[in-house]
Design a protein around this motif. Structure first.
Motif, short mmCIF file in Angstrom:
data_model
loop_
_atom_site.label_atom_id
_atom_site.label_comp_id
_atom_site.label_asym_id
_atom_site.label_seq_id
_atom_site.Cartn_x
_atom_site.Cartn_y
_atom_site.Cartn_z
N THR A 159 -4.48 -1.69 10.05
CA THR A 159 -3.90 -0.58 9.31
C THR A 159 -3.32 0.38 10.50
O THR A 159 -2.32 1.29 10.23
N GLN A 196 -1.42 0.71 5.02
CA GLN A 196 -0.63 1.63 5.70
C GLN A 196 0.46 2.21 4.75
O GLN A 196 1.15 3.27 5.35
N GLY A 218 -6.88 -2.83 0.63
CA GLY A 218 -6.17 -3.16 1.74
C GLY A 218 -6.04 -4.96 1.76
O GLY A 218 -5.25 -5.42 1.93
#
Length: 307
Positions: A159, A196, A218
């Motif tokens: 990220t 992100q 994620g």
């Protein structure tokens, strides 16, 4: 289900325009856009065979963890690819064949021995596809991974890593390279951690889930991007060098079903998922299943979760 219909009706723009990619990532999963017009097209159209190869033998998935991925992240993704072979999800890819009449096998080889951790060797601000290919080349030349023309090398950026176009032009992409290893065509793919840019690239967020099936949005979202690019690599491994399968209106197999989720279920904790791989649940987009073994003309196809 409301979320299911949302995924389907918003897919048309990606399906129709997926071939209009950025120069740095010509074969990409484009970001989700909630403002697109609600036009449904799931199951319409078909695919065209252009004469190129498909993966004819069991591929090995190699993963380069670029950056500070956690042990939990790695386990979720490693588990998926270690158990994807033989699944009803991956069987969809086995409907694709090439001019030798060989079909993509429903087999995948992966274990933690096929992984390599790269601790930001090129820094946290990558310059684009050249850096992605260099990361693969460094992993191979350094003896960390073999130079395998029957493999798929995933570069997963954490990220805190930026790469031009990620989140704005693509969530992930794939391609062949003739420069990573001399005399070989190496198939590689880039996928970023969608934490992100959750609204653009993270599947669970797009489905309206505050968590994810494996309690790691994620990593779950990265797995979904990898499934998209893995499937395209199976049916079109040498795209633009010797293209195999592409739709005349939507691009590669995954592009035709981008952000189409099909039948969405809820797990015991209320998180959305679509497929069970091994003993774990994952939220994945559908993939384009060919409905004929023909390679001539416009071959009919439909988006499916399983086959």
């Amino acid at each position: 289900m409301k979320n299911q219909r949302l995924g389907i009706v918003l897919a048309v723009f990606f399906a129709c325009c997926a071939f209009v990619q950025s120069q740095s990532a010509p074969n990409a999963l484009r970001p989700f856009d909630k403002n697109l017009p609600p036009e449904s097209r799931e199951g319409s159209g078909g695919m065209n065979y252009h004469g190129g190869p498909v993966f004819e033998t069991e591929p090995t998935v190699y993963i380069v963890w670029y950056g500070n991925w956690t042990a939990k992240d790695k386990h979720i993704i490693d588990y998926y690819f270690a158990h994807l072979g033989g699944s009803t999800q991956n069987k969809i890819n086995s409907t694709y064949s090439d001019s030798t009449n060989r079909f993509v096998p429903n087999k995948v080889k992966h274990s933690v021995q096929n992984d390599y951790h790269d601790d930001y060797s090129l820094g946290k601000s990558l310059s684009g596809d050249g850096d992605i290919q260099q990361i693969v080349a460094n992993a191979i030349s350094g003896g960390h991974l073999p130079g395998d023309s029957n493999g798929v090398y995933f570069i997963l950026t954490y990220t805190d890593v930026t790469d031009p176009g990620f989140c704005s032009q693509f969530c992930g992409y794939h391609g062949p390279s003739t420069s990573i290893v001399s005399g070989k065509i190496i198939k590689y793919s880039m996928a970023g951690n969608p934490d992100q840019c959750k609204s653009s690239c993270e599947t669970s967020y797009i489905l309206g889930d505050k968590g994810s099936p494996n309690n790691d949005p994620g990593a779950d979202g990265t797995t979904a991007i990898m499934w998209d690019e893995f499937s395209d690599t199976m049916s079109d491994p040498e795209v633009n060098l010797d293209t195999a399968w592409e739709g005349n209106f939507c691009g590669e197999a995954s592009d035709c079903c981008a952000w189409v989720f099909g039948k969405v279920k809820k797990d015991s904790h209320g998180h959305f998922y679509t497929n069970v791989i091994g003993g774990k649940e994952y939220a994945m987009q559908e993939m384009l299943q060919l409905l004929s073994k023909s390679r001539h003309g416009n071959v009919p196809a439909t988006c499916k979760n399983v086959f």
